[in-house]
Scaffold this active site. Structure first.
Site, PDB file in Angstrom:
ATOM      1  NE  ARG A 133      51.312 102.055  93.412  1.00  0.00           N
ATOM      2  CZ  ARG A 133      51.646 101.000  92.683  1.00  0.00           C
ATOM      3  NH1 ARG A 133      52.852 100.924  92.157  1.00  0.00           N
ATOM      4  NH2 ARG A 133      50.796 100.019  92.463  1.00  0.00           N
ATOM      5  CG  HIS A 172      47.818  95.229  93.520  1.00  0.00           C
ATOM      6  ND1 HIS A 172      48.675  94.531  94.334  1.00  0.00           N
ATOM      7  CD2 HIS A 172      48.594  96.025  92.743  1.00  0.00           C
ATOM      8  CE1 HIS A 172      49.906  94.908  94.065  1.00  0.00           C
ATOM      9  NE2 HIS A 172      49.893  95.810  93.111  1.00  0.00           N
ATOM     10  CB  SER A 216      59.180  95.293  86.895  1.00  0.00           C
ATOM     11  OG  SER A 216      58.443  95.901  87.915  1.00  0.00           O
ATOM     12  CG  ASP A 220      49.123 100.750  86.019  1.00  0.00           C
ATOM     13  OD1 ASP A 220      50.068 101.548  85.936  1.00  0.00           O
ATOM     14  OD2 ASP A 220      49.261  99.558  86.317  1.00  0.00           O
ATOM     15  CG  HIS A 257      53.930  94.548  86.040  1.00  0.00           C
ATOM     16  ND1 HIS A 257      53.579  95.228  87.171  1.00  0.00           N
ATOM     17  CD2 HIS A 257      55.299  94.427  86.099  1.00  0.00           C
ATOM     18  CE1 HIS A 257      54.671  95.514  87.877  1.00  0.00           C
ATOM     19  NE2 HIS A 257      55.723  95.048  87.242  1.00  0.00           N
TER      20      HIS A 257
HETATM   21  N1  CMX Z   1      38.861  92.870  85.882  1.00  0.00           N
HETATM   22  C1  CMX Z   1      38.317  91.657  85.664  1.00  0.00           C
HETATM   23  N2  CMX Z   1      38.675  90.550  86.327  1.00  0.00           N
HETATM   24  C2  CMX Z   1      39.596  90.683  87.285  1.00  0.00           C
HETATM   25  C3  CMX Z   1      40.195  91.919  87.602  1.00  0.00           C
HETATM   26  C4  CMX Z   1      39.811  93.043  86.844  1.00  0.00           C
HETATM   27  N3  CMX Z   1      40.340  94.242  87.032  1.00  0.00           N
HETATM   28  N4  CMX Z   1      41.078  91.735  88.601  1.00  0.00           N
HETATM   29  C5  CMX Z   1      41.053  90.424  88.890  1.00  0.00           C
HETATM   30  N5  CMX Z   1      40.163  89.786  88.093  1.00  0.00           N
HETATM   31  C6  CMX Z   1      39.884  88.355  88.025  1.00  0.00           C
HETATM   32  C7  CMX Z   1      41.168  87.622  87.648  1.00  0.00           C
HETATM   33  O1  CMX Z   1      41.396  87.690  86.246  1.00  0.00           O
HETATM   34  C8  CMX Z   1      40.879  86.237  88.174  1.00  0.00           C
HETATM   35  O2  CMX Z   1      39.990  85.597  87.274  1.00  0.00           O
HETATM   36  P1  CMX Z   1      40.157  84.021  86.926  1.00  0.00           P
HETATM   37  O3  CMX Z   1      40.059  83.320  88.233  1.00  0.00           O
HETATM   38  O4  CMX Z   1      39.025  83.760  85.993  1.00  0.00           O
HETATM   39  O5  CMX Z   1      41.504  83.888  86.290  1.00  0.00           O
HETATM   40  C9  CMX Z   1      40.082  86.517  89.456  1.00  0.00           C
HETATM   41  O6  CMX Z   1      39.551  87.844  89.305  1.00  0.00           O
HETATM   42  C10 CMX Z   1      40.937  86.486  90.714  1.00  0.00           C
HETATM   43  O7  CMX Z   1      42.025  87.360  90.552  1.00  0.00           O
HETATM   44  P2  CMX Z   1      42.704  88.086  91.800  1.00  0.00           P
HETATM   45  O8  CMX Z   1      43.239  87.037  92.704  1.00  0.00           O
HETATM   46  O9  CMX Z   1      41.765  89.092  92.374  1.00  0.00           O
HETATM   47  O10 CMX Z   1      43.870  88.914  91.095  1.00  0.00           O
HETATM   48  P3  CMX Z   1      45.301  88.398  90.636  1.00  0.00           P
HETATM   49  O11 CMX Z   1      46.214  88.516  91.807  1.00  0.00           O
HETATM   50  O12 CMX Z   1      45.230  87.076  89.970  1.00  0.00           O
HETATM   51  O13 CMX Z   1      45.670  89.453  89.532  1.00  0.00           O
HETATM   52  C11 CMX Z   1      45.885  91.609  88.566  1.00  0.00           C
HETATM   53  C12 CMX Z   1      46.026  90.782  89.847  1.00  0.00           C
HETATM   54  C13 CMX Z   1      46.446  93.002  88.834  1.00  0.00           C
HETATM   55  C14 CMX Z   1      46.715  90.942  87.464  1.00  0.00           C
HETATM   56  C15 CMX Z   1      44.385  91.673  88.171  1.00  0.00           C
HETATM   57  O14 CMX Z   1      43.672  92.332  89.189  1.00  0.00           O
HETATM   58  C16 CMX Z   1      44.156  92.361  86.836  1.00  0.00           C
HETATM   59  O15 CMX Z   1      44.234  91.695  85.805  1.00  0.00           O
HETATM   60  N6  CMX Z   1      43.866  93.712  86.838  1.00  0.00           N
HETATM   61  C17 CMX Z   1      43.737  94.464  85.608  1.00  0.00           C
HETATM   62  C18 CMX Z   1      45.108  94.775  85.015  1.00  0.00           C
HETATM   63  C19 CMX Z   1      45.830  95.806  85.851  1.00  0.00           C
HETATM   64  O16 CMX Z   1      45.284  96.846  86.202  1.00  0.00           O
HETATM   65  N7  CMX Z   1      47.118  95.542  86.138  1.00  0.00           N
HETATM   66  C20 CMX Z   1      47.978  96.510  86.825  1.00  0.00           C
HETATM   67  C21 CMX Z   1      48.339  96.083  88.239  1.00  0.00           C
HETATM   68  C22 CMX Z   1      49.285  97.086  88.866  1.00  0.00           C
HETATM   69  C23 CMX Z   1      50.659  96.977  88.252  1.00  0.00           C
HETATM   70  O17 CMX Z   1      51.307  95.921  88.395  1.00  0.00           O
HETATM   71  O18 CMX Z   1      51.100  97.909  87.585  1.00  0.00           O
END
Ligand code: CMX
Length: 467
Positions: A359, A350, A274, A405, A304
């Site tokens: 938070r 994250h 964002s 979240d 996000h």
């Molecule tokens: N559940 C399952 N798998 C997860 C995970 C979770 N909560 N968090 C990360 N992973 C996975 C990723 O999908 C990725 O898998 P692939 O390699 O198969 O694609 C792997 O672990 C490595 O990811 P990462 O480097 O640890 O995390 P990213 O920086 O790529 O992604 C985020 C960060 C937040 C998108 C991810 O942790 C996620 O999808 N979390 C759940 C959604 C969420 O809570 N989002 C809110 C974030 C806060 C915000 O912005 O508001």
């Protein structure tokens, strides 16, 4: 005599050495004035000099390297943006102009009888770097209350959108349509000097932030309360109190929660979707309304801001399938089922943080104080003990800990706001404080249109000498 008294301030230096255009914003307003724009003008005059001198001396210094994996990996770890309002430390979490969340809860002014910080104070801090006084915060509350009314075409637009249009799409559409009010557009079309762009960006940001609770409340009433009318703004109340009143929530503790919520969701440095989107779109000199709407469209993604909706959807599914009293074993099985079906556990992980999100922690503290026996809160605590171990077992998740979240929806549902499809709108209202403060600074520092270099895979292979 203190050394600082002997050294010339950057503003004095500015007056001695720099072209008049660089100094044109300086107004010499006293630090305790309630003239936010004047205080900001002085800060900007100083900062322009500091940044100019820094770039003159260090402009060609290397600050990092870029690997092929970084390019395919969402630019993680590339230092490529300047954002003044906040900094995210992977271990410590967010600091707003150097202040952590516990420090903000202690230092920022509160409503009479309240314990949580007023978001108006945070906005002042993000813009100026200074913790404001009560009088300064009150002046912001008053300014926002005075500008809260919407143009009639925006009300008509919202009232004509079918309820099936997601609240975040409605928010984005209404913000976009508000740009008929843009002073930036007017000034730009009149051909004003670009050194003054920040002033019009500031005016638009104040106007837009003032209107967001009204927009958000109309969306809530239209989608979930059969178009009930929204209560009028009270010029003596703070921004959050008016917002809660317009939403139809009169419980003082909910208002306190909202003050905390709107403070902590505001900013998370510059690279998140964002913030980065708002900055990117703003770099084309799109006005603050268009820039914020673009940022809101990014916040609406499930990885996000929409994750706060997804967490509640997931928890509700869990309770529907397993009942209210869930054993640790059942919980583990449910988490594994989510992962094995190729979904993420929402609210965990994250891109930058590597510890439990502060938070999350402060919302947990709020819950421990006000709703320690709520079954959903207890479930969230139980999940906290189970999910990180499981995510670690996957061997790829870089941060197994909860983010903001994972907790927010649980607090909202306790006070009766059970419409999870709406939660990200609250996040958006708060996020505006951070990204619009940043946009003002983008204009103040004259940051140019953003245009990083992209490459094709063939081009990259050639560059790397790959066959
Ligand atoms: N559940 C399952 N798998 C997860 C995970 C979770 N909560 N968090 C990360 N992973 C996975 C990723 O999908 C990725 O898998 P692939 O390699 O198969 O694609 C792997 O672990 C490595 O990811 P990462 O480097 O640890 O995390 P990213 O920086 O790529 O992604 C985020 C960060 C937040 C998108 C991810 O942790 C996620 O999808 N979390 C759940 C959604 C969420 O809570 N989002 C809110 C974030 C806060 C915000 O912005 O508001």
């Amino acid at each position: 005599m203190a050394l600082s008294r002997l050294l010339p301030t950057s503003r004095a230096l500015c007056q001695q050495r720099l072209p008049a255009a660089l100094c044109m914003s300086s107004r010499n307003v006293s630090a305790d004035s309630t003239d936010l724009k004047g205080i900001l003008a002085d800060k900007i005059a100083d900062e322009r000099v500091r940044v100019k001198e820094f770039r003159q001396k260090f402009g060609s210094q290397t600050v990092g390297e870029v690997t092929v994996d970084m390019m395919y990996g969402g630019m993680r770890g590339i230092k490529g943006l300047v954002t003044e309002t906040s900094h995210l430390d992977p271990e410590e979490g967010i600091a707003f102009r150097g202040y952590t969340i516990p420090q903000l809860r202690e230092k920022l002014p509160k409503a009479p009888g309240g314990e949580e910080p007023l978001p108006e104070g945070l906005f002042w801090l993000l813009l100026t770097g200074q913790i404001p006084s009560e009088a300064q915060v009150k002046s912001v509350s008053k300014a926002w209350a005075e500008q809260a009314d919407l143009p009639s075409h925006v009300v008509n637009l919202l009232n004509n959108l079918p309820a099936k249009v997601h609240p975040m799409s409605q928010l984005s559409a209404a913000i976009t349509a508000c740009n008929t009010e843009s002073k930036f557009v007017k000034a730009y079309n009149e051909g004003v000097n670009k050194m003054t762009y920040w002033e019009h960006t500031f005016d638009d940001s104040m106007n837009l932030i003032a209107k967001l609770p009204t927009i958000a409340a109309i969306i809530y009433k239209n989608v979930y309360r059969n178009g009930e009318s929204v209560a009028p703004i009270d010029g003596d109340k703070d921004w959050s109190a008016n917002f809660c009143k317009m939403l139809g929530y009169n419980e003082p503790q909910f208002t306190e929660l909202m003050r905390l919520y709107l403070t902590i969701h505001s900013d998370h440095e510059g690279g998140n979707v964002s913030a980065h989107t708002c900055h990117l779109v703003g770099s084309a000199l799109s006005d603050p309304y268009l820039s914020l709407a673009a940022g809101m469209n990014g916040l609406a993604g499930p990885l996000h801001g929409l994750a706060n909706q997804e967490v509640l959807v997931w928890l509700t599914k869990l309770q529907q399938q397993l009942g209210k009293d869930v054993s640790d074993e059942q919980l583990k099985e449910f988490v594994w089922k989510t992962l094995k079906s190729g979904q993420v556990v929402p609210g965990y992980g994250h891109a930058v943080l590597r510890k439990t999100d502060p938070r999350y922690t402060c919302q947990r503290e709020f819950a421990l104080k006000h709703l320690p026996n709520d079954p959903m809160f207890k479930l969230v605590g139980q999940i906290y003990k189970i999910v990180p171990d499981i995510l670690l077992q996957l061997g790829k998740v870089k941060n197994p800990w909860p983010n903001v979240d994972a907790h927010s929806g649980v607090l909202l549902q306790y006070y009766g706001m059970r419409e999870m499809g709406y939660y990200t709108v609250l996040f958006g209202v708060s996020r505006a404080l951070g990204v619009l403060s940043s946009l003002v600074w983008d204009r103040a520092l004259g940051l140019p249109i953003e245009r990083p270099k992209s490459m094709t895979t063939d081009g990259l292979m050639k560059l790397c000498g790959a066959k």
